[in-house]
Write a protein that holds these residues in place. Structure first.
Motif, PDB file in Angstrom:
ATOM      1  N   GLY A   1       0.802  -1.211   0.000  1.00 52.06           N
ATOM      2  CA  GLY A   1       0.000   0.000   0.000  1.00 52.06           C
ATOM      3  C   GLY A   1       0.832   1.256   0.000  1.00 52.06           C
ATOM      4  N   GLU A   2       0.125   2.376   0.047  1.00 47.60           N
ATOM      5  CA  GLU A   2       0.744   3.702   0.042  1.00 47.60           C
ATOM      6  C   GLU A   2       0.335   4.429   1.314  1.00 47.60           C
ATOM      7  N   LEU A   3       1.241   5.262   1.812  1.00 46.21           N
ATOM      8  CA  LEU A   3       0.937   6.038   3.008  1.00 46.21           C
ATOM      9  C   LEU A   3      -0.217   7.003   2.752  1.00 46.21           C
ATOM     10  N   ILE A   4      -1.040   7.183   3.785  1.00 44.15           N
ATOM     11  CA  ILE A   4      -2.144   8.132   3.730  1.00 44.15           C
ATOM     12  C   ILE A   4      -1.867   9.264   4.723  1.00 44.15           C
ATOM     13  N   GLU A   5      -2.709  10.273   4.692  1.00 41.15           N
ATOM     14  CA  GLU A   5      -2.663  11.351   5.676  1.00 41.15           C
ATOM     15  C   GLU A   5      -3.244  10.800   6.980  1.00 41.15           C
ATOM     16  N   SER A   6      -2.503  10.886   8.058  1.00 43.27           N
ATOM     17  CA  SER A   6      -2.965  10.365   9.344  1.00 43.27           C
ATOM     18  C   SER A   6      -3.673  11.454  10.138  1.00 43.27           C
ATOM     19  N   ASP A   7      -4.762  11.063  10.817  1.00 41.10           N
ATOM     20  CA  ASP A   7      -5.494  11.995  11.675  1.00 41.10           C
ATOM     21  C   ASP A   7      -4.724  12.319  12.951  1.00 41.10           C
ATOM     22  N   GLU A   8      -3.720  11.515  13.276  1.00 41.66           N
ATOM     23  CA  GLU A   8      -3.033  11.666  14.562  1.00 41.66           C
ATOM     24  C   GLU A   8      -1.729  12.433  14.473  1.00 41.66           C
TER      25      GLU A   8
ATOM     26  N   ASN B   1       1.893  13.455  11.575  1.00 39.41           N
ATOM     27  CA  ASN B   1       2.553  13.374  10.272  1.00 39.41           C
ATOM     28  C   ASN B   1       3.455  12.146  10.232  1.00 39.41           C
ATOM     29  N   LEU B   2       3.246  11.310   9.225  1.00 33.86           N
ATOM     30  CA  LEU B   2       4.056  10.106   9.043  1.00 33.86           C
ATOM     31  C   LEU B   2       5.309  10.442   8.251  1.00 33.86           C
ATOM     32  N   LYS B   3       6.428   9.861   8.649  1.00 35.85           N
ATOM     33  CA  LYS B   3       7.677  10.092   7.919  1.00 35.85           C
ATOM     34  C   LYS B   3       8.612   8.901   8.098  1.00 35.85           C
ATOM     35  N   TRP B   4       9.255   8.514   6.992  1.00 35.62           N
ATOM     36  CA  TRP B   4      10.306   7.497   7.053  1.00 35.62           C
ATOM     37  C   TRP B   4      11.565   8.182   7.559  1.00 35.62           C
TER      38      TRP B   4
END
Length: 157
Positions: A95-102, A104-107
């Motif tokens: 899958g692909e990363l989505i916008e998280s409600d909690e 910011n996601l980052k590798w």
């Protein structure tokens, strides 16, 4: 008592870890910290079912065969309530990363993960994950947001 799950996802090259910068929820006890993804077990769920669901909800990724690495106890961590957390890792996902409600996601490069602003105890157990330590049971005791003590038992397989 609260039961929760937490997962640290490695990219497919195993040189980056997906972290969530908690900056979006109001009254978030993790506000400003970089953490793994996860959440509370729902009634009837296994820890594995919970972490697969939570990762999907928070990241958009579907993890396959998450690996249980440890169980952690956090006495009186939030609102004077004990938390028991099942800690997982995974490097198998689709899958692909989505916008998280909690947040910011980052590798994050693995060499920088321990430098990110996080809970003091997180830096301890993440180091164990990176060192590929055996399965463990650990207790992390916090007072007013500060780690005051911890202990661990490692189990050889």
């Amino acid at each position: 008592m609260k039961l929760g799950t937490l997962c640290y996802i490695q990219d497919k090259n195993n040189d980056k870890t997906l972290l969530l910068h908690r900056v979006k929820k109001q009254n978030d006890m993790h506000e400003g910290k970089w953490v793994g993804v996860g959440g509370k077990l729902e009634q009837g769920e296994t820890p594995e079912e919970c972490i697969i669901r939570e990762v999907k909800e928070e990241t958009g990724l579907t993890i396959n065969k998450p690996k249980l690495r440890g169980v952690m106890t956090f006495p009186k961590f939030n609102d004077n309530e004990d938390w028991y957390v099942f800690l997982f890792t995974s490097n198998k996902y689709e899958g692909e990363l989505i916008e998280s409600d909690e947040g910011n996601l980052k590798w994050i490069d693995n060499s920088k993960v321990l430098d990110m602003p996080s809970w003091e105890g997180d830096r301890i157990f993440i180091k164990w994950l990176f060192e590929n330590k055996e399965f463990f049971s650990a207790k992390f005791i916090y007072e007013n947001g500060n780690l005051i003590n911890h202990n661990v038992e490692f189990y050889k397989s």
